[in-house]
Design a protein around this motif. Structure first.
Motif, PDB file in Angstrom:
ATOM      1  N   THR A 130       0.834  -1.203   0.000  1.00  0.00           N
ATOM      2  CA  THR A 130       0.000   0.000   0.000  1.00  0.00           C
ATOM      3  C   THR A 130       0.868   1.251   0.000  1.00  0.00           C
ATOM      4  O   THR A 130       0.589   2.207  -0.736  1.00  0.00           O
ATOM      5  N   ALA A 133       2.262   1.555  -3.465  1.00  0.00           N
ATOM      6  CA  ALA A 133       1.194   1.911  -4.410  1.00  0.00           C
ATOM      7  C   ALA A 133       0.804   3.375  -4.269  1.00  0.00           C
ATOM      8  O   ALA A 133       0.561   4.061  -5.267  1.00  0.00           O
ATOM      9  N   GLU A 134       0.761   3.869  -3.043  1.00  0.00           N
ATOM     10  CA  GLU A 134       0.404   5.271  -2.800  1.00  0.00           C
ATOM     11  C   GLU A 134       1.418   6.226  -3.418  1.00  0.00           C
ATOM     12  O   GLU A 134       1.099   7.380  -3.699  1.00  0.00           O
ATOM     13  N   ASN A 138       3.455   0.882  -9.909  1.00  0.00           N
ATOM     14  CA  ASN A 138       2.405   0.211 -10.691  1.00  0.00           C
ATOM     15  C   ASN A 138       2.221  -1.255 -10.318  1.00  0.00           C
ATOM     16  O   ASN A 138       1.089  -1.738 -10.233  1.00  0.00           O
ATOM     17  N   GLN A 141       0.341  -1.512  -7.130  1.00  0.00           N
ATOM     18  CA  GLN A 141      -1.076  -1.207  -7.338  1.00  0.00           C
ATOM     19  C   GLN A 141      -1.802  -2.420  -7.915  1.00  0.00           C
ATOM     20  O   GLN A 141      -2.882  -2.783  -7.442  1.00  0.00           O
ATOM     21  N   CYS A 142      -1.198  -3.055  -8.913  1.00  0.00           N
ATOM     22  CA  CYS A 142      -1.822  -4.238  -9.530  1.00  0.00           C
ATOM     23  C   CYS A 142      -1.934  -5.394  -8.547  1.00  0.00           C
ATOM     24  O   CYS A 142      -2.965  -6.062  -8.485  1.00  0.00           O
ATOM     25  N   LYS A 145      -4.748  -4.841  -6.159  1.00  0.00           N
ATOM     26  CA  LYS A 145      -6.044  -5.072  -6.799  1.00  0.00           C
ATOM     27  C   LYS A 145      -6.347  -6.565  -6.898  1.00  0.00           C
ATOM     28  O   LYS A 145      -7.483  -6.984  -6.744  1.00  0.00           O
TER      29      LYS A 145
END
Length: 188
Positions: A130, A133-134, A138, A141-142, A145
């Motif tokens: 996290t 990702a913040e 990338n 982030q993936c 998800k």
């Protein structure tokens, strides 16, 4: 330092880079120590020296360069340029992640989720992912998800590694080759 950057890929760049990075590194400049370590760890046979590369990265990490800590962590994980040492690897990766290096944060989160190198800790792994990702990482982030999807993280990580490897193949075969491996060093 600036002079040597203008001759990317040439023999003079390598010679000048090593000379100027060495002078600055010996004066205690952590960025130069990091750059010199990367230079010695490069694939260029005229400068490659794994032992010196690791030594300079150690100096840079000791002097607070979190990029050097991250690189050392990866080197100790791989065990190619230096004897594999998971404890040292994790110490360096954690230091770099705590200093805000988003690549180290991603790697730490991924290692904690996988549970192969260190004990699996899904909660802490997600926290580190996290953070990365913040800050725009990338892959982090993936991966975050995909945590809610039914696909196991190991499958997603394997696909991500494959895509990353394929991208490197395409990049290596589509760009003019300098033969030095100094592109990253000269673009600090």
């Amino acid at each position: 330092y600036e002079i040597s950057l203008g001759l990317v890929g040439s023999e003079m760049c390598i010679r000048d880079s090593r000379y100027w990075f060495d002078k600055a590194a010996k004066q205690g400049y952590a960025v130069a120590q990091y750059a010199l370590g990367k230079l010695y760890l490069s694939d260029d046979a005229s400068v490659h020296d794994s032992e010196l590369g690791i030594q300079w990265l150690e100096h840079a990490a000791y002097n607070g360069n979190h990029y050097a800590s991250y690189r050392l962590g990866k080197e100790y994980l791989k065990g190619e340029s230096v004897r594999r040492d998971t404890r040292k690897a994790m110490d360096h990766i954690c230091t770099s992640a705590q200093a805000g290096n988003l690549h180290a944060q991603y790697l730490l989160g991924k290692l904690l989720l996988q549970g192969k190198v260190v004990e699996r800790d899904k909660e802490e792994g997600i926290q580190w992912l996290t953070r990365a990702a913040e800050h725009g990482h990338n892959y982090a982030q993936c991966l975050l998800k995909r945590q809610s999807a039914s696909t196991a993280p190991e499958v997603f990580l394997a696909v991500t590694r494959l895509l990353h490897h394929m991208a490197n193949i395409f990049q290596n075969n589509s760009l003019p080759q300098s033969g030095t491996g100094l592109t990253h060093i000269c673009l600090l």
